[in-house]
Design an enzyme around this catalytic site. Sequence first.
Site, PDB file in Angstrom:
ATOM      1  N   LYS A 122       0.811  -1.203   0.000  1.00  0.00           N
ATOM      2  CA  LYS A 122       0.000   0.000   0.000  1.00  0.00           C
ATOM      3  C   LYS A 122       0.851   1.262   0.000  1.00  0.00           C
ATOM      4  O   LYS A 122       0.377   2.360  -0.265  1.00  0.00           O
ATOM      5  CB  LYS A 122      -0.876   0.017   1.273  1.00  0.00           C
ATOM      6  CG  LYS A 122      -1.704  -1.209   1.479  1.00  0.00           C
ATOM      7  CD  LYS A 122      -2.395  -1.136   2.871  1.00  0.00           C
ATOM      8  CE  LYS A 122      -2.993  -2.470   3.210  1.00  0.00           C
ATOM      9  NZ  LYS A 122      -3.443  -2.522   4.626  1.00  0.00           N
ATOM     10  N   GLY A 123       2.125   1.085   0.335  1.00  0.00           N
ATOM     11  CA  GLY A 123       2.976   2.245   0.574  1.00  0.00           C
ATOM     12  C   GLY A 123       3.113   3.190  -0.599  1.00  0.00           C
ATOM     13  O   GLY A 123       3.316   4.394  -0.425  1.00  0.00           O
TER      14      GLY A 123
ATOM     15  N   GLU B 237       7.624   2.671  -6.266  1.00  0.00           N
ATOM     16  CA  GLU B 237       7.693   2.220  -4.872  1.00  0.00           C
ATOM     17  C   GLU B 237       7.889   3.405  -3.935  1.00  0.00           C
ATOM     18  O   GLU B 237       8.437   4.435  -4.322  1.00  0.00           O
ATOM     19  CB  GLU B 237       8.879   1.261  -4.694  1.00  0.00           C
ATOM     20  CG  GLU B 237       8.494  -0.209  -4.723  1.00  0.00           C
ATOM     21  CD  GLU B 237       7.790  -0.682  -3.447  1.00  0.00           C
ATOM     22  OE1 GLU B 237       7.155   0.127  -2.742  1.00  0.00           O
ATOM     23  OE2 GLU B 237       7.877  -1.892  -3.167  1.00  0.00           O
TER      24      GLU B 237
ATOM     25  N   ASP C 117      14.254  -0.833   0.888  1.00  0.00           N
ATOM     26  CA  ASP C 117      14.876  -1.041   2.197  1.00  0.00           C
ATOM     27  C   ASP C 117      15.983  -2.088   2.011  1.00  0.00           C
ATOM     28  O   ASP C 117      17.110  -1.755   1.661  1.00  0.00           O
ATOM     29  CB  ASP C 117      13.772  -1.495   3.157  1.00  0.00           C
ATOM     30  CG  ASP C 117      14.098  -1.271   4.617  1.00  0.00           C
ATOM     31  OD1 ASP C 117      15.283  -1.361   4.950  1.00  0.00           O
ATOM     32  OD2 ASP C 117      13.191  -1.018   5.411  1.00  0.00           O
TER      33      ASP C 117
ATOM     34  N   VAL D  19      11.296   5.280   9.581  1.00  0.00           N
ATOM     35  CA  VAL D  19      10.569   6.445   9.074  1.00  0.00           C
ATOM     36  C   VAL D  19       9.125   6.079   8.712  1.00  0.00           C
ATOM     37  O   VAL D  19       8.823   4.951   8.342  1.00  0.00           O
ATOM     38  CB  VAL D  19      11.264   7.074   7.833  1.00  0.00           C
ATOM     39  CG1 VAL D  19      12.560   7.737   8.216  1.00  0.00           C
ATOM     40  CG2 VAL D  19      11.457   6.051   6.731  1.00  0.00           C
TER      41      VAL D  19
ATOM     42  N   ARG E 104       0.435   6.677   7.425  1.00  0.00           N
ATOM     43  CA  ARG E 104       0.597   6.718   5.963  1.00  0.00           C
ATOM     44  C   ARG E 104       0.192   8.087   5.411  1.00  0.00           C
ATOM     45  O   ARG E 104       0.714   8.533   4.397  1.00  0.00           O
ATOM     46  CB  ARG E 104      -0.279   5.643   5.299  1.00  0.00           C
ATOM     47  CG  ARG E 104       0.173   4.201   5.539  1.00  0.00           C
ATOM     48  CD  ARG E 104      -0.560   3.270   4.577  1.00  0.00           C
ATOM     49  NE  ARG E 104      -0.535   1.877   4.986  1.00  0.00           N
ATOM     50  CZ  ARG E 104       0.456   1.019   4.706  1.00  0.00           C
ATOM     51  NH1 ARG E 104       1.502   1.432   4.025  1.00  0.00           N
ATOM     52  NH2 ARG E 104       0.386  -0.237   5.105  1.00  0.00           N
TER      53      ARG E 104
HETATM   54  C1  PRP Z   1       7.419  -1.814   2.138  1.00  0.00           C
HETATM   55  C2  PRP Z   1       7.648  -1.003   0.868  1.00  0.00           C
HETATM   56  C3  PRP Z   1       8.290  -1.981  -0.059  1.00  0.00           C
HETATM   57  C4  PRP Z   1       9.055  -2.897   0.878  1.00  0.00           C
HETATM   58  C5  PRP Z   1      10.480  -2.532   0.854  1.00  0.00           C
HETATM   59  O1  PRP Z   1       6.220  -2.495   2.014  1.00  0.00           O
HETATM   60  O2  PRP Z   1       6.456  -0.495   0.347  1.00  0.00           O
HETATM   61  O3  PRP Z   1       7.346  -2.697  -0.807  1.00  0.00           O
HETATM   62  O4  PRP Z   1       8.520  -2.708   2.197  1.00  0.00           O
HETATM   63  O5  PRP Z   1      11.211  -3.369   1.715  1.00  0.00           O
HETATM   64  P1  PRP Z   1      12.421  -4.277   1.210  1.00  0.00           P
HETATM   65  O6  PRP Z   1      13.282  -3.438   0.318  1.00  0.00           O
HETATM   66  O7  PRP Z   1      13.132  -4.626   2.498  1.00  0.00           O
HETATM   67  O8  PRP Z   1      11.867  -5.471   0.540  1.00  0.00           O
HETATM   68  P2  PRP Z   1       5.526  -3.248   3.230  1.00  0.00           P
HETATM   69  O9  PRP Z   1       5.837  -4.703   3.156  1.00  0.00           O
HETATM   70  O10 PRP Z   1       5.846  -2.547   4.523  1.00  0.00           O
HETATM   71  O11 PRP Z   1       3.974  -3.100   2.884  1.00  0.00           O
HETATM   72  P3  PRP Z   1       3.103  -1.770   2.700  1.00  0.00           P
HETATM   73  O12 PRP Z   1       3.579  -1.082   1.440  1.00  0.00           O
HETATM   74  O13 PRP Z   1       1.716  -2.279   2.561  1.00  0.00           O
HETATM   75  O14 PRP Z   1       3.302  -0.911   3.928  1.00  0.00           O
END
Ligand code: PRP
Length: 186
Positions: A49-50, A105, A109, A159, A171
């Site tokens: 969802k991010g 994205e 991370d 963050v 969010r």
């Molecule tokens: C977050 C972000 C990326 C992922 C990055 O999503 O939106 O998709 O983590 O992390 P990585 O580089 O360590 O793989 P999250 O799984 O938190 O879901 P969300 O977008 O629904 O919050």
Amino acid sequence: MDAQALGNEITRVVHTADELAERINQIAKEIDIDYADLDQPLLLVGVLKGAVMVMADLARAVSIPVHMDWMAVSSYGSGTKSSGVVRIIKDLDIDLIGRHVLIVEDILDTGLTLSWLIKNLKSRGPKSIEVMTMLRKPEAVKVEVPTKYLGFDIPNEFVVGFGLDYAEQYRNLDSVAVLSPHVYQG
Ligand code: PRP
């Protein structure tokens, strides 16, 4: 929601709403140039969802025609994200064969999600596939991901905001801010 509304739930703002908007506009101009000669709309693929905020702003900032589609993925295995095993929760509706694709994205991370996603989408026969991420944590990266468009590199801190959550909260914060440890340490 702005950072002031959160009081001591955040320790500092890393990038203000204005900085984020300015950077997205710059990137949009690059995208307009890079994809000027397409014979079809660029396909923006947002990762739920991010990426909702960055997708909404980027899509409105570009001048070229775009299509938008969404994927929802979930990491699983021990230690959740560290496994690099990703499950598709919601797949794309649009066929990628012959399409120019830009994955959008909120944050890179460890890079595990994006590296898996690029591989997965590449196997579907797109003409090209590139990545735009608003944020990247260079100190957290485990897998190098070719990132054509990058908003900002940020320190390896917890963050929230601009799509990023903690337990689904924050969010809708219009900036990117460091979450106070007392919020997640209880
Ligand atoms: C977050 C972000 C990326 C992922 C990055 O999503 O939106 O998709 O983590 O992390 P990585 O580089 O360590 O793989 P999250 O799984 O938190 O879901 P969300 O977008 O629904 O919050």
